[in-house]
Design a protein around this motif. Structure first.
Motif, mmCIF file in Angstrom:
data_model
loop_
_atom_site.group_PDB
_atom_site.id
_atom_site.type_symbol
_atom_site.label_atom_id
_atom_site.label_comp_id
_atom_site.label_asym_id
_atom_site.label_seq_id
_atom_site.Cartn_x
_atom_site.Cartn_y
_atom_site.Cartn_z
ATOM 1 N N LYS A 178 -52.005 -48.589 -0.239
ATOM 2 C CA LYS A 178 -50.943 -47.971 0.560
ATOM 3 C C LYS A 178 -51.535 -47.111 1.683
ATOM 4 N N ARG A 179 -52.540 -46.334 1.345
ATOM 5 C CA ARG A 179 -53.193 -45.496 2.359
ATOM 6 C C ARG A 179 -53.853 -46.351 3.433
ATOM 7 N N GLY A 180 -54.495 -47.424 3.012
ATOM 8 C CA GLY A 180 -55.142 -48.322 3.967
ATOM 9 C C GLY A 180 -54.146 -48.978 4.899
ATOM 10 N N LEU A 181 -53.021 -49.435 4.354
ATOM 11 C CA LEU A 181 -51.989 -50.052 5.186
ATOM 12 C C LEU A 181 -51.351 -49.050 6.144
ATOM 13 N N MET A 182 -51.116 -47.854 5.666
ATOM 14 C CA MET A 182 -50.548 -46.811 6.530
ATOM 15 C C MET A 182 -51.523 -46.442 7.642
ATOM 16 N N THR A 183 -52.784 -46.333 7.309
ATOM 17 C CA THR A 183 -53.797 -46.019 8.316
ATOM 18 C C THR A 183 -53.881 -47.128 9.358
ATOM 19 N N ALA A 184 -53.855 -48.369 8.913
ATOM 20 C CA ALA A 184 -53.899 -49.494 9.847
ATOM 21 C C ALA A 184 -52.665 -49.498 10.754
ATOM 22 N N ALA A 185 -51.501 -49.190 10.196
ATOM 23 C CA ALA A 185 -50.275 -49.150 10.992
ATOM 24 C C ALA A 185 -50.342 -48.039 12.037
ATOM 25 N N VAL A 186 -50.819 -46.878 11.649
ATOM 26 C CA VAL A 186 -50.913 -45.752 12.583
ATOM 27 C C VAL A 186 -51.920 -46.066 13.691
ATOM 28 N N VAL A 187 -53.058 -46.638 13.345
ATOM 29 C CA VAL A 187 -54.063 -46.990 14.345
ATOM 30 C C VAL A 187 -53.497 -48.015 15.317
ATOM 31 N N THR A 188 -52.758 -48.992 14.815
ATOM 32 C CA THR A 188 -52.160 -50.016 15.669
ATOM 33 C C THR A 188 -51.152 -49.410 16.633
ATOM 34 N N VAL A 189 -50.295 -48.538 16.144
ATOM 35 C CA VAL A 189 -49.287 -47.901 17.001
ATOM 36 C C VAL A 189 -49.962 -47.044 18.068
ATOM 37 N N VAL A 190 -50.964 -46.290 17.701
ATOM 38 C CA VAL A 190 -51.682 -45.444 18.665
ATOM 39 C C VAL A 190 -52.358 -46.312 19.724
ATOM 40 N N TYR A 191 -52.936 -47.446 19.307
ATOM 41 C CA TYR A 191 -53.587 -48.344 20.255
ATOM 42 C C TYR A 191 -52.575 -48.936 21.235
ATOM 43 N N VAL A 192 -51.434 -49.378 20.746
ATOM 44 C CA VAL A 192 -50.408 -49.978 21.617
ATOM 45 C C VAL A 192 -49.890 -48.954 22.617
ATOM 46 N N ILE A 193 -49.625 -47.745 22.174
ATOM 47 C CA ILE A 193 -49.145 -46.695 23.082
ATOM 48 C C ILE A 193 -50.217 -46.340 24.101
ATOM 49 N N GLY A 194 -51.462 -46.219 23.665
ATOM 50 C CA GLY A 194 -52.548 -45.898 24.585
ATOM 51 C C GLY A 194 -52.764 -46.987 25.624
ATOM 52 N N ALA A 195 -52.726 -48.233 25.197
ATOM 53 C CA ALA A 195 -52.898 -49.340 26.134
ATOM 54 C C ALA A 195 -51.758 -49.382 27.141
ATOM 55 N N SER A 196 -50.549 -49.101 26.693
ATOM 56 C CA SER A 196 -49.399 -49.075 27.600
ATOM 57 C C SER A 196 -49.556 -47.974 28.648
ATOM 58 N N LEU A 197 -50.006 -46.817 28.225
ATOM 59 C CA LEU A 197 -50.202 -45.711 29.174
ATOM 60 C C LEU A 197 -51.290 -46.041 30.195
ATOM 61 N N VAL A 198 -52.359 -46.666 29.739
ATOM 62 C CA VAL A 198 -53.443 -47.044 30.654
ATOM 63 C C VAL A 198 -52.942 -48.087 31.652
#
Length: 68
Positions: A6-26
């Motif tokens: 569960k922790r691994g899946l949550m961490t992967a989800a958070v990293v993915t969301v942060v990456y998508v938002i960061g890429a959009s801003l760039v």
């Protein structure tokens, strides 16, 4: 499910969301900078990318040479 999974899946989800938002801003920043450099009206469309205003309407930046 185990707590580690569960922790691994949550961490992967958070990293993915942060990456998508960061890429959009760039990408938005690069589109805005392109408009500043070329003195054109531009806007960023989420699934299309940088759009440039032409007399024929809004055209994706990648297809701009075809329109001109």
């Amino acid at each position: 499910m185990s707590s580690y999974l569960k922790r691994g899946l949550m961490t992967a989800a958070v990293v993915t969301v942060v990456y998508v938002i960061g890429a959009s801003l760039v990408n938005r920043g690069l589109c805005s900078y392109y408009g500043f450099q070329t003195d054109r009206h531009v806007r960023y469309a989420a699934f299309v990318g940088c759009m440039v205003q032409t007399p024929a309407g809004w055209v994706p930046r990648s297809e701009l040479r075809v329109v001109q």
